[in-house]
Design an enzyme around this catalytic site. Structure first.
Site, PDB file in Angstrom:
ATOM      1  N   LYS A 199       0.912  -1.250   0.081  1.00 21.28           N
ATOM      2  CA  LYS A 199      -0.023   0.057   0.140  1.00 21.28           C
ATOM      3  C   LYS A 199       0.865   1.107   0.109  1.00 21.28           C
ATOM      4  O   LYS A 199       0.584   2.213  -0.789  1.00 21.28           O
ATOM      5  CB  LYS A 199      -0.963  -0.105   1.272  1.00 21.28           C
ATOM      6  CG  LYS A 199      -2.090  -0.941   0.958  1.00 21.28           C
ATOM      7  CD  LYS A 199      -2.827  -1.333   2.336  1.00 21.28           C
ATOM      8  CE  LYS A 199      -3.910  -2.410   2.291  1.00 21.28           C
ATOM      9  NZ  LYS A 199      -4.345  -2.889   3.201  1.00 21.28           N
ATOM     10  N   GLN A 228      -4.658  -1.554   9.658  1.00 20.76           N
ATOM     11  CA  GLN A 228      -4.534  -3.177   8.967  1.00 20.76           C
ATOM     12  C   GLN A 228      -5.273  -3.900   9.865  1.00 20.76           C
ATOM     13  O   GLN A 228      -4.772  -3.904  11.094  1.00 20.76           O
ATOM     14  CB  GLN A 228      -2.879  -3.139   8.699  1.00 20.76           C
ATOM     15  CG  GLN A 228      -2.793  -4.539   7.724  1.00 20.76           C
ATOM     16  CD  GLN A 228      -3.432  -4.466   6.512  1.00 20.76           C
ATOM     17  OE1 GLN A 228      -3.380  -3.414   5.740  1.00 20.76           O
ATOM     18  NE2 GLN A 228      -4.165  -5.485   6.051  1.00 20.76           N
ATOM     19  N   ASP A 258     -10.938   3.161   4.360  1.00 20.03           N
ATOM     20  CA  ASP A 258     -11.355   1.646   4.218  1.00 20.03           C
ATOM     21  C   ASP A 258     -12.970   1.556   4.185  1.00 20.03           C
ATOM     22  O   ASP A 258     -13.297   0.288   4.060  1.00 20.03           O
ATOM     23  CB  ASP A 258     -10.661   0.909   5.567  1.00 20.03           C
ATOM     24  CG  ASP A 258      -9.612  -0.291   5.188  1.00 20.03           C
ATOM     25  OD1 ASP A 258      -9.552  -0.372   3.809  1.00 20.03           O
ATOM     26  OD2 ASP A 258      -9.035  -0.680   6.093  1.00 20.03           O
TER      27      ASP A 258
END
Ligand code: NDP
Length: 296
Positions: free
Chosen positions: A54, A98, A121
């Site tokens: 990422k 994460q 997200d």
């Protein structure tokens, strides 16, 4: 019939290129650089790899990447403190924690603590709530489900009025993808581990989304001829001829399904590349929101 292959690598590169150009324009016109913060707790190898790729993609697209790492035994307070600092940092537009977090941490509380406008997200309950409601739109769409929709749209597969069957109802894939398809006027069926006669449901589908986590479970005999099949699954299948002793396969038995379906995503190279591309698109959107506020 042999299905056409939906190439996630090509479509993801198209999305990344759009983001790259928009980031360059934002720099040129406003002197503003989007920023994405990644939060990694512990050293789970898969999570470390995901975060690394990422951050690398951010750099390639001109997005500032801010990495924060906490040890595996970090306390709830430490993680929430970090998120609070990132919420307050004007150079950070998006915050990505994460998942999964180490078991002793309250994942829901951490996700809730992310500012709604930085929730790239798309997992904040308010974003998910808006996704579920008629006539409302979330600020950010969860990345993997968003990627599934873009794959369908870019491949010219009609969604309105289509019978869509989603196998899997997780918060991160199955459920949001079902809500997105419903928002686009598909008739949606959600199947899960307690579904009676899965094959019967899947056989009715014009669009099948497999997000199960079970190696090659969806087979050709379950597919309606011409259906579009999106395989989200990533599973390790033992393979003594492979260097690592296994190879990656999906939840769909590619070989049998491609003989019946109209279109199919491969694994790897289907949904996988889309997830990071959509995260970049969400980060750009977060920067646009912040910029609009700054200039108001
Ligand atoms: P989860 O384990 O959270 O959810 C799996 C879902 O599948 C559950 O709803 C479960 O039902 C259902 N299920 C399990 N077994 C069966 C069965 N035998 N029949 C019918 N339904 C079943 O997985 P995720 O949603 O997180 O991930 C799914 C897959 O997608 C995994 O392979 C994962 O690695 C992959 N993935 C890929 C991503 C990408 O970027 N390409 C991103 C995220 C995930 P129930 O609810 O009843 O338990």
């Amino acid at each position: 019939m042999t299905a056409s292959i939906i190439d996630g690598k090509v479509i993801a590169e198209r999305v990344r290129e759009q983001v790259r150009q928009a980031v360059a324009r934002m720099q040129e016109d406003y002197g503003y650089t989007p920023g994405l913060a990644t939060v990694l707790v512990g050293e789970n190898p898969a999570s470390t790899t995901y975060v690394r790729s990422k951050r690398k993609t951010c750099e390639e697209l001109g997005i500032r990447s801010v990495g924060s790492e906490l040890p595996a035994d970090a306390t709830q307070q430490q993680v929430e403190h970090l998120v609070a600092a990132l919420n307050a940092d004007p150079a950070v537009n998006g915050i990505l924690v994460q998942l999964p977090l180490p078991k002793h941490l309250d994942e829901e509380a951490v996700l809730n603590s992310i500012s709604l406008e930085k929730d790239v997200d798309g997992f904040h309950p308010v974003n998910i709530g808006r996704l579920a409601m008629k006539g409302r739109d979330p600020l950010f769409i969860p990345c993997t489900p968003y990627g599934c929709i873009v794959l369908l749209e870019e491949s010219g597969i009609p969604i309105r009025g289509a019978e869509a069957v989603i196998v899997g109802r997780s918060n991160i894939v199955g459920l949001p993808v079902a809500m997105l398809l419903q928002k686009r006027d598909a008739t949606v069926t959600i199947c899960h581990s307690r579904t009676r006669d899965l094959a019967e449901h899947v056989r009715r589908a014009d669009i099948v989304i497999a997000a199960i986590g079970q190696t090659e479970m969806i087979t050709g005999d379950m597919i309606k001829p011409g259906a579009a099949v999106i395989d989200v699954g990533i599973n390790q299948k033992p393979d003594p001829t492979a260097k690592r002793g296994y190879r990656l396969v999906g939840d769909v038995d590619f070989e049998s399904v491609k003989e019946v379906a109209g279109a199919i995503t491969p694994v790897p190279g289907g949904v996988g590349p889309m997830t990071i591309a959509m995260l970049m698109k969400n980060t750009l959107r977060a920067a646009e929101i912040a910029l609009a506020k700054r200039d108001r």
